[in-house]
Structures are given as C-alpha cells and as structure tokens.
Enzyme design. Structure first.
Site, PDB file in Angstrom:
ATOM      1  N   GLY A  70    -109.147 -23.488 -16.623  1.00 14.82           N
ATOM      2  CA  GLY A  70    -108.792 -24.351 -17.736  1.00 14.82           C
ATOM      3  C   GLY A  70    -109.768 -24.176 -18.874  1.00 14.82           C
ATOM      4  O   GLY A  70    -110.745 -23.432 -18.782  1.00 14.82           O
ATOM      5  N   GLY A  72    -111.497 -26.384 -22.536  1.00 12.92           N
ATOM      6  CA  GLY A  72    -111.663 -27.647 -23.235  1.00 12.92           C
ATOM      7  C   GLY A  72    -112.400 -27.437 -24.531  1.00 12.92           C
ATOM      8  O   GLY A  72    -112.556 -26.300 -25.007  1.00 12.92           O
ATOM      9  N   GLY A  73    -112.858 -28.540 -25.111  1.00 17.81           N
ATOM     10  CA  GLY A  73    -113.520 -28.466 -26.402  1.00 17.81           C
ATOM     11  C   GLY A  73    -114.778 -27.629 -26.400  1.00 17.81           C
ATOM     12  O   GLY A  73    -115.118 -26.998 -27.401  1.00 17.81           O
ATOM     13  N   LYS A  92    -118.513 -22.391 -16.050  1.00 14.93           N
ATOM     14  CA  LYS A  92    -118.115 -22.806 -17.383  1.00 14.93           C
ATOM     15  C   LYS A  92    -118.907 -22.021 -18.414  1.00 14.93           C
ATOM     16  O   LYS A  92    -120.133 -21.967 -18.360  1.00 14.93           O
ATOM     17  CB  LYS A  92    -118.359 -24.307 -17.563  1.00 14.93           C
ATOM     18  CG  LYS A  92    -117.733 -24.886 -18.831  1.00 14.93           C
ATOM     19  CD  LYS A  92    -117.871 -26.403 -18.828  1.00 14.93           C
ATOM     20  CE  LYS A  92    -117.126 -27.031 -19.990  1.00 14.93           C
ATOM     21  NZ  LYS A  92    -117.262 -28.494 -19.979  1.00 14.93           N
ATOM     22  N   ASP A 183    -117.293 -39.999 -21.777  1.00 16.25           N
ATOM     23  CA  ASP A 183    -115.913 -39.501 -21.805  1.00 16.25           C
ATOM     24  C   ASP A 183    -115.260 -39.664 -20.432  1.00 16.25           C
ATOM     25  O   ASP A 183    -114.602 -38.755 -19.932  1.00 16.25           O
ATOM     26  CB  ASP A 183    -115.877 -38.037 -22.248  1.00 16.25           C
ATOM     27  CG  ASP A 183    -114.485 -37.604 -22.714  1.00 16.25           C
ATOM     28  OD1 ASP A 183    -113.690 -38.490 -23.097  1.00 16.25           O
ATOM     29  OD2 ASP A 183    -114.199 -36.392 -22.693  1.00 16.25           O
TER      30      ASP A 183
END
Length: 317
Positions: A70, A72-73, A92, A183
C-alpha cells in the site's frame, strides 16, 4: 514501360504504383504527429530517441521486495524478505524526499523503535537506501479495523469492546512514553489473523511531547473524521487528542457508521453526536456515557487517561 499486376514501372527504376494510396485516418495522423513531436523533444533533451521504462525495485537495502502492500502520504509500504534471518517484514520507504518529510519519517522510526508493546507494531530496522530513508517493521497478517467495519463483520459486543480495550492498552503505553499518535483511525489499526490481536500502525505523524521545530504553528495533521476540535483548529495538543479519536473509533465500531460522516472543518467545530443507543437500542445506555465523555469537545472534561476509558469498557462487558 513494363506492366506488373495493377501497377507499372520503368526499367531501371524502383517499382512505383499508380494506385491512389489512402491517407491514414485523421486520428492516426494526429497520433503520428504527437509521436514525432515527442521523439524530437526527447532527442533534443537527451540526445537520443530511446525511451526506457524505469525498472521496478527488487531490493531496499538488504530486503528483497516481494510486492507492494500500500501507499500513503509519507511513503510506499512493501512486503519484503529479510534474507539474513529468512523472515518476512514490512518495509516503508519515503515517497517524497523533502527535509520536512525526511524529518517526519525518521521521527516515526525513532519513536516506533523504542516502543515495545504487544499492541504496537514492532520496528526492526532503520536505514537509508539509494539516498532514501526506510524503516523495516513487523509484518502483520490480517485486516485493518477499517476493513472489518466496512464489511460489517458480525462481531459480538464483547469482542468489539475487547478490541478497543487493546487499543487503549497500547496507545496508553505510548502516552506514558511521551508519544502522541495524532492519527488514530480504523485504517491505522490492524486485527491480526489467527490471534485476533489489535496492533497500532503508523506513528508517521506521531509527535514527541518534547520535540520542537518540526510542525508548523497552526498546521493541521491527521484525519478530520477522527480529529479532536483542538486538533482541527490547529491548537496545541496533548495525549487527550488521541482519546477523542479512540472515542470516534469506538462509536464507529459499535454502530458501523462514522460519528461525524462527511465532516468538514467548520462542522468539526460544531458537531453534535447522535447517541449510540439511538442507532442500536439493544446496547447498554452506559455506552452512550462512555462515548460522549471520550469525545467531549473540551479536553479537560474528557477521560484524562486511556486506562480510565478501558476500565469503563471492561465494566460494561
């Protein structure tokens, strides 16, 4: 002049047909012109007509990339193999290399690396590869709580409250270590396959209480649907902003609908919560009081510590 089939040619000259040649369709002409312009531009810029596709990455540092999980930002998440110990990990890698993003990414690594808790994803390694920072973490097999909610899984009330208690346990530990997540939302919470244990993901915008200089004054970072009023307004934050978000997650898990659907910034400051029991009458009315107190607009009137919220949930169970 000699004849050949339907055409003609002069001796000693190449074959030249007398048939009319159809012009290519207008669209084809446009495509050809566009390609000619593109190749001319590439030749001018690079001195060559060659256009090459960038090959996919096969490794990040020593980690062998299996597939993308995946994005993300902050970056892209990969499933990878650590060949030194033959273990699957999640790696990541930073997507955009600016100084601010790099600082936030490295902060995630430092913060996550010192958190050791069964309900928080474990960080194994941090480094830089090809001038880009990366973090190697525990690979969790399972589904996010967001996926559980979206498919409206038939969970018992006891199971739902157990998951939120585990969230309180892990996040409360992080608070005791001086870390604020900022978050918390269903898509940042993983339910592991098999054991069904909840794990907190992505401390990527977490904030150390004693850290300064990385967040712009008045800046808003987080996901608006789960954001406390003080966070939505860009005011100074403490751990109680996470408590508000836990309340929003609890509400959504109980009702399978967001506490504040289609929430805009102006609405975020003036929201009125529909009681849980109004949506599901079979629930204990004590759940209304628990959710409402967790999500009180004034942080001074919320639960001050997550263990208080967890104790109230355990009493209802």
């Amino acid at each position: 002049m000699l004849r050949h089939g339907g055409g003609s040619f002069l001796v000693g000259y190449p074959l030249r047909t007398t048939r009319r040649v159809k012009k290519p369709p207008l669209l084809h002409q446009k495509i050809n012109r566009t390609w000619d312009n593109l190749t001319f531009f590439v030749k001018t810029l690079y001195g060559s007509y060659t256009l090459a596709m960038t090959p996919e990455r096969s490794t990040i540092s020593r980690y062998e990339i299996k597939r993308e999980l995946g994005s993300g930002g902050m970056g892209v998440l990969y499933l990878a193999l650590d060949p030194l110990i033959d273990r699957l990990v999640a790696v990541k890698r930073l997507r955009v290399d600016t100084e601010e993003m790099r600082a936030r990414f490295l902060r995630e690594a430092r913060a996550g690396g010192r958190l050791q808790h069964k309900n928080i994803v474990t960080v194994f390694d941090v480094g830089v590869d090809d001038d880009q920072p990366f973090i190697a973490m525990e690979y969790i097999k399972g589904e996010t709580l967001g996926e559980v909610i979206r498919r409206k899984a038939p969970l018992t009330l006891d199971r739902k409250l157990q998951l939120v208690e585990e969230l309180c346990d892990g996040l409360g530990y992080a608070h005791d270590e001086g870390l604020i997540h900022r978050d918390i939302k269903p898509d940042n919470l993983m339910v592991t396959e098999g054991s069904g244990e909840l794990k907190i993901l992505d401390f990527g915008i977490a904030r150390m209480r004693d850290l300064t200089g990385l967040t712009q004054a008045g800046g808003i970072i987080g996901t608006l649907s789960y954001m406390s009023p003080e966070q939505a307004q860009g005011r100074p934050l403490d751990h109680r902003t996470d408590i508000f978000a836990v309340g929003a997650v609890l509400y959504e898990l109980l009702t399978y609908r967001r506490a504040f659907p289609d929430r805009g910034l102006r609405v975020a400051l003036q929201d009125t919560l529909v009681p849980v029991t109004q949506l599901t009458s079979s629930f204990d009315p004590a759940l209304d009081e628990i959710v409402e107190r967790a999500m009180v607009p004034d942080p001074a009137h919320r639960y001050q510590q997550l263990h208080e919220l967890a104790e109230r949930l355990a009493a209802v169970r």
